[in-house]
Every structure is written in structure tokens, then in C-alpha cells.
Motif scaffolding. Structure first.
Motif, mmCIF file in Angstrom:
data_model
loop_
_atom_site.group_PDB
_atom_site.id
_atom_site.type_symbol
_atom_site.label_atom_id
_atom_site.label_comp_id
_atom_site.label_asym_id
_atom_site.label_seq_id
_atom_site.Cartn_x
_atom_site.Cartn_y
_atom_site.Cartn_z
ATOM 1 N N ILE A 45 5.034 -1.616 -12.575
ATOM 2 C CA ILE A 45 6.043 -2.298 -11.761
ATOM 3 C C ILE A 45 6.451 -1.348 -10.639
ATOM 4 C CG2 ILE A 45 8.406 -3.253 -11.755
ATOM 5 C CD1 ILE A 45 8.010 -3.998 -14.684
ATOM 6 N N ALA A 46 6.872 -1.889 -9.504
ATOM 7 C CA ALA A 46 7.381 -1.046 -8.421
ATOM 8 C C ALA A 46 8.522 -0.177 -8.943
ATOM 9 C CB ALA A 46 7.852 -1.905 -7.255
ATOM 10 N N THR A 47 8.470 1.111 -8.625
ATOM 11 C CA THR A 47 9.431 2.072 -9.177
ATOM 12 C C THR A 47 10.877 1.665 -8.893
ATOM 13 O OG1 THR A 47 7.814 3.847 -8.928
ATOM 14 C CG2 THR A 47 10.118 4.493 -9.160
ATOM 15 N N GLY B 179 0.779 2.097 -4.223
ATOM 16 C CA GLY B 179 0.100 0.828 -4.369
ATOM 17 C C GLY B 179 -1.352 0.897 -3.939
ATOM 18 N N SER B 180 -1.634 1.732 -2.929
ATOM 19 C CA SER B 180 -3.010 1.876 -2.449
ATOM 20 C C SER B 180 -3.941 2.443 -3.513
ATOM 21 C CB SER B 180 -3.039 2.764 -1.196
ATOM 22 O OG SER B 180 -2.443 4.028 -1.471
ATOM 23 N N PRO C 75 0.800 -1.232 0.000
ATOM 24 C CA PRO C 75 0.000 0.000 0.000
ATOM 25 C C PRO C 75 0.827 1.273 0.000
ATOM 26 C CG PRO C 75 -0.092 -1.078 2.140
ATOM 27 C CD PRO C 75 0.553 -2.036 1.203
ATOM 28 N N ASP C 76 1.992 1.243 0.652
ATOM 29 C CA ASP C 76 2.827 2.445 0.750
ATOM 30 C C ASP C 76 3.956 2.469 -0.269
ATOM 31 O OD1 ASP C 76 1.344 3.347 2.996
ATOM 32 O OD2 ASP C 76 2.474 1.954 4.266
ATOM 33 N N GLY C 77 4.060 1.411 -1.075
ATOM 34 C CA GLY C 77 5.100 1.365 -2.098
ATOM 35 C C GLY C 77 4.756 2.254 -3.289
ATOM 36 N N VAL D 295 -8.997 -9.255 -8.292
ATOM 37 C CA VAL D 295 -8.973 -7.885 -7.820
ATOM 38 C C VAL D 295 -7.611 -7.593 -7.206
ATOM 39 C CG1 VAL D 295 -9.872 -8.497 -5.527
ATOM 40 C CG2 VAL D 295 -10.251 -6.196 -6.418
ATOM 41 N N VAL D 296 -7.171 -6.349 -7.279
ATOM 42 C CA VAL D 296 -5.916 -5.934 -6.649
ATOM 43 C C VAL D 296 -6.182 -5.621 -5.184
ATOM 44 C CG1 VAL D 296 -4.006 -4.294 -6.654
ATOM 45 C CG2 VAL D 296 -5.049 -4.983 -8.821
ATOM 46 N N ILE D 297 -5.384 -6.201 -4.308
ATOM 47 C CA ILE D 297 -5.485 -5.927 -2.871
ATOM 48 C C ILE D 297 -4.140 -5.383 -2.389
ATOM 49 C CG2 ILE D 297 -7.243 -7.702 -2.526
ATOM 50 C CD1 ILE D 297 -5.029 -9.530 -1.450
ATOM 51 N N THR D 298 -4.067 -5.025 -1.120
ATOM 52 C CA THR D 298 -2.808 -4.511 -0.570
ATOM 53 C C THR D 298 -2.381 -5.349 0.625
ATOM 54 O OG1 THR D 298 -4.040 -2.912 0.787
ATOM 55 C CG2 THR D 298 -3.195 -2.151 -1.340
ATOM 56 N N ALA D 299 -1.056 -5.499 0.773
ATOM 57 C CA ALA D 299 -0.505 -6.285 1.873
ATOM 58 C C ALA D 299 0.876 -5.762 2.230
ATOM 59 C CB ALA D 299 -0.427 -7.759 1.482
ATOM 60 N N ASP D 300 1.134 -5.646 3.529
ATOM 61 C CA ASP D 300 2.420 -5.113 3.986
ATOM 62 C C ASP D 300 3.586 -6.049 3.695
ATOM 63 O OD1 ASP D 300 1.227 -2.808 4.943
ATOM 64 O OD2 ASP D 300 0.880 -3.646 6.937
ATOM 65 N N PHE D 301 3.312 -7.355 3.500
ATOM 66 C CA PHE D 301 4.422 -8.291 3.289
ATOM 67 C C PHE D 301 5.001 -8.220 1.878
ATOM 68 C CE2 PHE D 301 0.558 -10.933 2.534
ATOM 69 C CZ PHE D 301 0.790 -11.312 1.220
ATOM 70 N N VAL D 302 4.379 -7.442 0.999
ATOM 71 C CA VAL D 302 4.887 -7.321 -0.371
ATOM 72 C C VAL D 302 6.125 -6.423 -0.373
ATOM 73 C CG1 VAL D 302 4.374 -6.620 -2.728
ATOM 74 C CG2 VAL D 302 2.579 -7.639 -1.321
#
Length: 339
Positions: free
Chosen positions: A250-252, A272-273, A234-236, A297-304
Motif C-alpha cells: 500500500i502507498a506508505t 512505485g516504479s 512512479p514517484d510515490g 501487469v503493474v504499470i505506472t501513471a502520474d494520475f495515481v
């Protein structure tokens, strides 16, 4: 007198006054502070890690005793589980469950019973030497009927109070032993290996992301048939880029790792959120109806993980299949994903 000799002198004194008996018979005003030793398996030798854990336990027990509690220090022996069985399998040269069945389950169980106290003298010596005061004369032993019946009694109490429920849980499974495994049993044979991985794209169905695909990375492509979600941090920070005529997310921080430096054109960046609950096209047509049940669906998770590391070749997205993997199942429960 050496330090070791001084320690032995103190141990001998405690033994001469039956210190454990005095503790167990002491009248204490604050009532009972229950302690039951998490039982070791005595068919294996004790190690330094047992000294660490027992020292921590002992600090608490001595403190509660000095506070005024009666602290029954119940010893125990773990005589069940794969560590015991595997030891006997090695002795008998067995490789499969069929070997056990051919040998005879009763005979195999008896061999296991004979082995469980193989190193009990070493365990008793360690316990005494480190002054971990336990009631070793009256231990609980997990293969005895009294203990087994106490477990059934406890489960009955839980059931009668309506604390039991039927649910699902993802657990490791050993195809050789044909049984689920505990985390402890997994650690007995855990090793790092090199695994083949793949990148795969998921086409977003949101009109604000026309013809845009999310790039995910997985080392378990056989689970893709059960994919029902994609997880982002979510914070990425993520980037929409153009690469070889395609629009990809893709993640920056991982763009250069995945696509190669200078091989892409960045269009815009977001968190990501911002992708939360965006729908995407299923990889396979077999379960398209799950899209109506909160699937795909796209979800969010801190472990990513979105940070580059020496061994991280991911994209900042994790494909989620709740039927495979503990994290997948837990996040699936949190977001109400189909199973």
C-alpha cells in the motif's frame, strides 16, 4: 454623465458609423486572420461566463486587426445537441426516448427548430452592449443545409488526405437518451454523489514478492471483470507490510488510513516504479490468455494519487480496465494493454 451613460454614448457612435461594416470592408496588408465564433445555443439565456469568454476573444481580434490583418468576425448559432432537445422534452413532459418516437420525430424536430432562437434578442443585446463586434447579419446556423454540407465537405477533405483513422474512444453514454454525451453535456447534469467502494487484493507472481498482494481500491467493482492492469504512481513511496497474516503493498502515506495506525508491521519501502511490469494473478479465470498479451501487469501513471486527503480512502493503486474510463483507455494505449 454616469459611466453607463458614457458607455452607451460610445456604443451609439459606433452604431452610427456602422463600425462592424467598416471592419469587414477594411483593406489590410497582412491578409486574412480567420475567426469563427464558437456558437452559443440561443434557446437559453446568456450568462456572465459568456461575457468572460467573449472578452478574451475580442482582445485577440482587436489586436490582430490593429496589427494589420483583415479579421472577418463570423457570428454563429448552435441549433443542435441535447440542450435544445432536453428543453423541448421538458415542455412536452417527455421522460423517455419512446415518448419522442410516439410523438413523431419530424414533429419533435420542428419543435426544436422553433425553440432555438427563443432568446436571440437577449443574445444580440448582450453582444452589442459589451461591444463584441460580430457579423450578426450573416451568421452560420448549424441546422441549415449549407452548414451541414460544409461539415461533410470538410470530412471529405480530411479523408482524401488520409487524415482519418478508425480507432476506439471511451465516451460517457446516457441510457435514457440512448446516445453518447459530450463533456459539455455531462456538465449540464454533473453532481457529486456518495458511492459504495471496495478494497480488493491482487496476488503478485514475481518470485521476489512471494505471497505478496497489492491492495487496490475502486468505486466501480462491476469493471473488475475487465481488469488488465494495476497502476501505481512512479514517484510515490510504497510499503510492503504484514497485516493479519498477509503481506500487502500500500502507498506508505495511506497505510494508517487503510489499515489503521499500529495495526501492521512494515517490512520494507520502495518506489512505485520498482513495481513496473510485475505480473499478477488475474482475478477471474475467463481471460487468463491475456497474460500473454501484456495483460495483468503493474504499470505506472502520474494520475495515481498517493497523498492523504479528507476524501481520499484509496491505497495508491488504481485498477485499470481500458474499456471503462478515458484515463484507463489512454494509459492502456500508452502501455499496449489488451482491450
Amino acid at each position: 454623465m454616469t459611466l453607463s451613460e458614457e458607455e452607451q454614448k460610445i456604443l451609439d457612435y459606433w452604431d452610427s458609423i456602422s463600425i462592424i461594416k467598416l471592419i469587414l470592408e477594411a483593406e489590410k496588408p497582412l491578409g486574412r486572420y480567420q475567426f469563427t465564433e464558437g456558437p452559443p445555443t440561443a434557446n437559453g439565456l446568456p450568462g456572465i461566463h459568456h461575457v468572460y469568454s467573449r472578452s478574451i476573444k475580442d482582445i485577440i481580434l482587436r489586436f490582430k486587426f490593429m496589427e494589420g490583418y483583415w479579421v472577418p468576425r463570423k457570428a454563429g448559432w448552435d441549433t443542435h445537441g441535447l440542450p435544445v432537445e432536453l428543453e423541448i422534452e421538458k415542455e412536452l413532459g417527455f421522460k423517455t426516448k419512446k415518448d419522442i418516437l410516439d410523438y413523431g420525430i419530424d414533429k419533435f424536430n420542428e419543435k426544436c427548430r422553433e425553440s432555438v432562437f427563443r432568446y436571440i434578442k437577449e443574445w444580440e443585446k448582450l453582444t452589442e452592449r459589451m461591444a463584441f463586434w460580430l457579423d450578426m447579419e450573416n451568421p452560420y446556423i448549424t441546422y441549415e443545409n449549407d452548414y451541414i454540407e460544409s461539415i461533410w465537405w470538410s470530412l471529405k477533405q480530411i479523408f482524401d488526405r488520409d487524415f482519418l483513422y478508425l480507432g476506439k474512444k471511451v465516451v460517457p453514454f446516457c441510457p435514457r437518451c440512448e446516445t453518447p454525451l459530450s463533456s459539455h453535456e455531462i456538465s449540464l447534469g454533473y453532481e457529486n454523489i456518495t458511492e459504495t467502494s471496495i478494497y480488493i487484493t491482487f496476488k503478485l507472481l514475481d518470485p521476489n514478492y512471494k505471497d505478496v498482494k497489492i491492495v487496490a481500491w475502486t468505486t466501480t467493482p462491476w469493471t473488475l471483470l475487465s481488469n488488465v492492469a494495476i497502476a501505481a504512481n512512479p514517484d510515490g513511496r510504497y510499503s510492503l507490510v504484514e497485516y493479519n497474516g498477509e503481506k500487502l503493498i500500500i502507498a506508505t502515506t495511506l497505510l494508517d488510513t487503510v489499515l489503521g495506525e499500529g495495526n501492521y508491521k512494515k517490512i520494507r519501502e520502495f518506489f512505485g516504479s520498482d513495481l513496473l511490469y510485475k505480473k499478477y494473478e488475474p482475478l477471474f479465470p475467463y481471460f487468463e490468455h491475456l497474460s500473454e498479451e501484456n495483460g495483468y501487469v503493474v504499470i505506472t501513471a502520474d494520475f495515481v494519487n498517493t497523498e492523504p486527503t479528507s476524501d481520499n480512502i484509496s491505497t495508491g493503486f488504481v485498477h485499470i480496465a481500458p474499456a471503462f474510463g478515458e484515463d484507463d483507455y489512454n494509459i492502456g494505449q500508452e502501455f499496449g494493454l489488451p482491450f
